[in-house]
Design an enzyme around this catalytic site. Structure first.
Site, mmCIF file in Angstrom:
data_model
loop_
_atom_site.group_PDB
_atom_site.id
_atom_site.type_symbol
_atom_site.label_atom_id
_atom_site.label_comp_id
_atom_site.label_asym_id
_atom_site.label_seq_id
_atom_site.Cartn_x
_atom_site.Cartn_y
_atom_site.Cartn_z
ATOM 1 N N HIS A 1 0.842 -1.208 0.000
ATOM 2 C CA HIS A 1 0.000 0.000 0.000
ATOM 3 C C HIS A 1 0.877 1.259 0.000
ATOM 4 O O HIS A 1 0.597 2.221 -0.722
ATOM 5 C CB HIS A 1 -0.888 0.034 1.248
ATOM 6 C CG HIS A 1 -1.864 -1.099 1.366
ATOM 7 N ND1 HIS A 1 -1.739 -2.090 2.298
ATOM 8 C CD2 HIS A 1 -2.987 -1.396 0.664
ATOM 9 C CE1 HIS A 1 -2.748 -2.943 2.198
ATOM 10 N NE2 HIS A 1 -3.520 -2.552 1.200
ATOM 11 N N GLU B 1 -0.475 -4.088 -9.112
ATOM 12 C CA GLU B 1 -0.465 -5.195 -10.080
ATOM 13 C C GLU B 1 -0.670 -6.535 -9.382
ATOM 14 O O GLU B 1 -0.980 -7.526 -10.020
ATOM 15 C CB GLU B 1 0.860 -5.223 -10.847
ATOM 16 C CG GLU B 1 0.986 -4.087 -11.820
ATOM 17 C CD GLU B 1 2.160 -4.256 -12.761
ATOM 18 O OE1 GLU B 1 2.886 -5.270 -12.654
ATOM 19 O OE2 GLU B 1 2.352 -3.363 -13.594
HETATM 20 P P1 PAJ Z 1 -6.574 -3.773 -0.551
HETATM 21 O O1 PAJ Z 1 -6.460 -5.254 -0.560
HETATM 22 O O2 PAJ Z 1 -6.428 -3.039 0.736
HETATM 23 O O3 PAJ Z 1 -5.513 -3.216 -1.562
HETATM 24 C C1 PAJ Z 1 -5.438 -1.826 -1.852
HETATM 25 C C2 PAJ Z 1 -4.503 -1.654 -3.033
HETATM 26 O O4 PAJ Z 1 -3.179 -2.103 -2.666
HETATM 27 C C3 PAJ Z 1 -4.918 -2.498 -4.255
HETATM 28 O O5 PAJ Z 1 -4.791 -1.714 -5.428
HETATM 29 C C4 PAJ Z 1 -3.926 -3.651 -4.227
HETATM 30 O O6 PAJ Z 1 -3.689 -4.225 -5.504
HETATM 31 C C5 PAJ Z 1 -2.684 -2.961 -3.681
HETATM 32 N N1 PAJ Z 1 -1.730 -3.934 -3.127
HETATM 33 C C6 PAJ Z 1 -1.972 -4.907 -2.211
HETATM 34 N N2 PAJ Z 1 -0.853 -5.644 -1.977
HETATM 35 C C7 PAJ Z 1 0.127 -5.118 -2.767
HETATM 36 C C8 PAJ Z 1 1.506 -5.436 -2.990
HETATM 37 N N3 PAJ Z 1 2.107 -6.428 -2.355
HETATM 38 N N4 PAJ Z 1 2.199 -4.672 -3.882
HETATM 39 C C9 PAJ Z 1 1.579 -3.639 -4.538
HETATM 40 N N5 PAJ Z 1 0.278 -3.300 -4.368
HETATM 41 C C10 PAJ Z 1 -0.439 -4.018 -3.503
HETATM 42 O O7 PAJ Z 1 -7.745 -4.128 -3.302
HETATM 43 C C11 PAJ Z 1 -8.467 -3.685 -2.412
HETATM 44 O O8 PAJ Z 1 -7.998 -3.342 -1.153
HETATM 45 C C12 PAJ Z 1 -9.955 -3.456 -2.597
HETATM 46 O O9 PAJ Z 1 -10.444 -4.388 -3.517
HETATM 47 C C13 PAJ Z 1 -10.291 -2.006 -3.052
HETATM 48 C C14 PAJ Z 1 -9.709 -1.683 -4.424
HETATM 49 C C15 PAJ Z 1 -9.818 -0.983 -2.004
HETATM 50 C C16 PAJ Z 1 -11.836 -1.873 -3.163
HETATM 51 O O10 PAJ Z 1 -12.454 -2.168 -1.945
#
Ligand code: PAJ
Length: 261
Positions: free
Chosen positions: A36, A147
């Protein structure tokens, strides 16, 4: 950092922001980690202001158990946002977001449904609906997605284009632990033994030169149960279960390079 618990207050504040100030948006469900933080960092680099939302969206959990056990770590999350010098944080609640009772939904009607869409029925309807609501509320210039959840990124990018929303949807690289395991909120639920299996899963999966059938067999022998392992548009995607913990990952396959003398 300015925190908004009330959506109406945020909307008033948004209306008063100088129009030529660029706004980057990172939607999250909290339990923040380095993945994040990397999205926030990219937004900070590309925009005048960055806003993060934290909302554990009930409509995207196709299993109630998963929603109930989703880690809620707001105090720590707010510390991370402060460390990342995020400007604004919006913390909506269910009542405000779903005042319509989830009557209006965004649904990807394409057939056949594949990967996450196939294995988690209804999941993307929840994701697309909440992201549509958040993008409408925040009105960012750019929105940042990982991604790590590549199919989610693609659907959001295509939805934004289909509804003529003037927002630049950005994909950010997957951030991994030293072991190669992608950061994920679900990693916190792994026991020491499961973590070792998760790490060997990540290391094996990343042997991109291994043919897909061989990869399948190798992972199964490691005690990793595969939900899907597929290749689309030069990218390899996987979902596995380590006992009851579901992990997903993907990477770009290198094209075969032909060497000429
Ligand atoms: P969440 O799982 O909290 O993830 C928020 C964002 O962080 C997403 O775009 C996700 O792809 C990204 N993310 C998570 N782990 C990651 C990593 N290891 N490297 C790079 N980016 C990472 O995805 C969601 O929330 C929800 O579906 C949301 C889009 C907020 C809708 O509720």
């Amino acid at each position: 950092m300015k925190i908004f618990n009330d959506l109406a207050e945020w909307q008033r504040f948004r209306d008063e922001l100088t129009p030529d100030l660029s706004l980057g948006f990172v939607p999250t469900m909290g339990n923040l980690h380095r993945g994040h933080a990397s999205l926030m960092k990219q937004s900070k680099q590309e925009n005048d202001c960055t806003i993060v939302s934290i909302f554990i969206n009930p409509t995207q959990f196709n299993q109630t158990e998963d929603f109930i056990h989703y880690p809620r770590t707001l105090d720590n999350d707010l510390d991370i946002l402060t460390q990342c010098s995020v400007d604004f944080c919006v913390l909506p609640n269910d009542k405000q977001i779903y005042a319509d009772g989830f009557k209006f939904q965004i649904h990807d009607a394409s057939q056949p449904q594949r990967m996450e869409a196939h294995h988690r029925p209804g999941h993307f309807t929840g994701v697309l609906t909440i992201v549509m609501k958040l993008l409408t509320l925040v009105r960012p210039h750019r929105a940042y997605f990982g991604e790590k959840d590549y199919q989610q990124y693609q659907l959001i990018r295509d939805m934004v284009s289909a509804f003529f929303m003037n927002i630049d949807v950005k994909a950010c690289p997957t951030i991994r632990e030293a072991s190669g395991l992608a950061y994920s909120s679900r990693n916190n639920r792994l026991s020491a033994e499961q973590r070792l299996r998760a790490e060997s899963f990540a290391q094996t999966f990343h042997q991109s030169s291994m043919p897909i059938n061989q990869l399948y067999d190798t992972l199964e022998k490691l005690g990793i149960s595969i939900e899907y392992l597929e290749e689309h548009e030069n990218r390899r995607f996987i979902s596995v279960n380590i006992d009851n913990i579901r992990l997903i990952d993907n990477y770009v396959l290198l094209k075969n390079i032909e060497f000429k003398d």
